[in-house]
Write an enzyme that holds these catalytic residues in place. Structure first.
Site, PDB file in Angstrom:
ATOM      1  N   ASP A  11     -56.741  -0.777 -61.928  1.00  0.00           N
ATOM      2  CA  ASP A  11     -56.764  -2.007 -62.719  1.00  0.00           C
ATOM      3  C   ASP A  11     -58.233  -2.289 -63.059  1.00  0.00           C
ATOM      4  O   ASP A  11     -59.108  -1.435 -62.826  1.00  0.00           O
ATOM      5  CB  ASP A  11     -56.053  -3.161 -61.970  1.00  0.00           C
ATOM      6  CG  ASP A  11     -56.816  -3.622 -60.734  1.00  0.00           C
ATOM      7  OD1 ASP A  11     -57.872  -3.017 -60.412  1.00  0.00           O
ATOM      8  OD2 ASP A  11     -56.358  -4.577 -60.082  1.00  0.00           O
ATOM      9  N   CYS A  68     -57.438  -0.360 -56.927  1.00  0.00           N
ATOM     10  CA  CYS A  68     -57.463  -1.757 -57.377  1.00  0.00           C
ATOM     11  C   CYS A  68     -58.557  -2.444 -56.568  1.00  0.00           C
ATOM     12  O   CYS A  68     -59.394  -1.754 -55.978  1.00  0.00           O
ATOM     13  CB  CYS A  68     -56.090  -2.425 -57.248  1.00  0.00           C
ATOM     14  SG  CYS A  68     -55.417  -2.521 -55.584  1.00  0.00           S
ATOM     15  N   THR A  70     -58.593  -4.320 -53.684  1.00  0.00           N
ATOM     16  CA  THR A  70     -58.512  -4.040 -52.242  1.00  0.00           C
ATOM     17  C   THR A  70     -57.807  -2.724 -51.942  1.00  0.00           C
ATOM     18  O   THR A  70     -57.898  -2.217 -50.827  1.00  0.00           O
ATOM     19  CB  THR A  70     -57.698  -5.133 -51.537  1.00  0.00           C
ATOM     20  OG1 THR A  70     -56.393  -5.187 -52.155  1.00  0.00           O
ATOM     21  CG2 THR A  70     -58.366  -6.502 -51.646  1.00  0.00           C
ATOM     22  N   HIS A 101     -51.864  14.228 -41.108  1.00  0.00           N
ATOM     23  CA  HIS A 101     -50.694  13.695 -40.401  1.00  0.00           C
ATOM     24  C   HIS A 101     -49.603  13.167 -41.333  1.00  0.00           C
ATOM     25  O   HIS A 101     -48.427  13.234 -40.999  1.00  0.00           O
ATOM     26  CB  HIS A 101     -51.104  12.554 -39.458  1.00  0.00           C
ATOM     27  CG  HIS A 101     -51.826  13.036 -38.233  1.00  0.00           C
ATOM     28  ND1 HIS A 101     -52.031  12.249 -37.119  1.00  0.00           N
ATOM     29  CD2 HIS A 101     -52.402  14.250 -37.947  1.00  0.00           C
ATOM     30  CE1 HIS A 101     -52.683  12.947 -36.196  1.00  0.00           C
ATOM     31  NE2 HIS A 101     -52.945  14.151 -36.680  1.00  0.00           N
ATOM     32  N   HIS A 136     -45.460  16.333 -37.205  1.00  0.00           N
ATOM     33  CA  HIS A 136     -45.647  15.404 -38.327  1.00  0.00           C
ATOM     34  C   HIS A 136     -44.577  15.609 -39.401  1.00  0.00           C
ATOM     35  O   HIS A 136     -44.183  14.658 -40.071  1.00  0.00           O
ATOM     36  CB  HIS A 136     -47.052  15.559 -38.912  1.00  0.00           C
ATOM     37  CG  HIS A 136     -48.119  15.380 -37.872  1.00  0.00           C
ATOM     38  ND1 HIS A 136     -48.332  14.171 -37.241  1.00  0.00           N
ATOM     39  CD2 HIS A 136     -48.977  16.263 -37.317  1.00  0.00           C
ATOM     40  CE1 HIS A 136     -49.297  14.324 -36.342  1.00  0.00           C
ATOM     41  NE2 HIS A 136     -49.713  15.575 -36.374  1.00  0.00           N
TER      42      HIS A 136
HETATM   43  C1  RB5 Z   1     -57.259  -8.289 -58.918  1.00  0.00           C
HETATM   44  O1  RB5 Z   1     -58.011  -9.456 -58.909  1.00  0.00           O
HETATM   45  C2  RB5 Z   1     -56.838  -7.919 -57.503  1.00  0.00           C
HETATM   46  O2  RB5 Z   1     -55.902  -8.822 -57.026  1.00  0.00           O
HETATM   47  C3  RB5 Z   1     -56.259  -6.503 -57.478  1.00  0.00           C
HETATM   48  O3  RB5 Z   1     -57.208  -5.628 -57.956  1.00  0.00           O
HETATM   49  C4  RB5 Z   1     -55.857  -5.963 -56.116  1.00  0.00           C
HETATM   50  O4  RB5 Z   1     -56.869  -6.147 -55.186  1.00  0.00           O
HETATM   51  C5  RB5 Z   1     -54.539  -6.336 -55.620  1.00  0.00           C
HETATM   52  O5  RB5 Z   1     -54.093  -5.943 -54.547  1.00  0.00           O
END
Ligand code: RB5
Length: 154
Positions: A11, A68, A70, A101, A136
């Site tokens: 994203d 993304c 996180t 694994h 595994h």
């Molecule tokens: C976008 O602001 C953020 O929410 C997205 O990139 C991600 O971290 C979602 O899990």
């Protein structure tokens, strides 16, 4: 022969890291299938994670990377798809374990969490590690059994 194709998508929060990882992998001899996003405009991560996870689920490509902010959203989305084993990793140990694994076929990275140097290292370690099989495999079979019980989710 080893399939050198890797699908990649992010994203807006992962785009900068996506570009860096692409550059690194292309210079390492991989063929990248970039599935967006292509601008810094705010987008919804499922719109980019779903097409990649679908490709892996259908066996159209063996490996993918999703990014993304996180890494959490992309891993939640990708793991909805049968046959997808998406691993959110934050260091080289988890990147190695994800392959050894868990035989992870999608590596997920948080673009707002890790720096470019570490991200490159995690990708390299994941690609160069091998699934250990044995006990595994038995565990992955149990996950496949759940997928079989659930049938086609979409
Ligand atoms: C976008 O602001 C953020 O929410 C997205 O990139 C991600 O971290 C979602 O899990």
């Amino acid at each position: 022969m080893e399939d050198r194709r890797i699908a990649i998508a992010s994203d807006h929060a992962g785009r900068e890291l996506k570009e860096d990882i692409k550059e690194f992998l292309i210079s390492s001899g991989y063929e990248l299938v970039d599935m967006g996003t292509d601008s810094d405009e705010r987008v919804d991560y499922p719109d980019y994670g779903i097409p990649v996870a679908e490709k892996v689920s259908k066996g159209e490509i063996q490996k993918a990377i999703l990014i993304c902010g996180t890494g959490i959203g992309m891993s939640i989305v990708a793991n909805k798809f049968s046959g997808v084993r998406a691993a959110l990793v934050y260091d080289t140990y988890t990147a190695r374990m994800a392959k050894e694994h868990n035989d992870a076929n999608i590596l997920v990275i948080g673009g707002r969490v890790v720096g470019k140097g570490l991200a490159r290292e995690m990708v390299r370690v994941w690609l160069e590690s091998s699934f250990q099989g044995g006990r595994h495999s038995r565990r992955l079979d149990k996950i496949r059994e759940i997928e079989d019980r659930m049938g086609e989710r979409i």
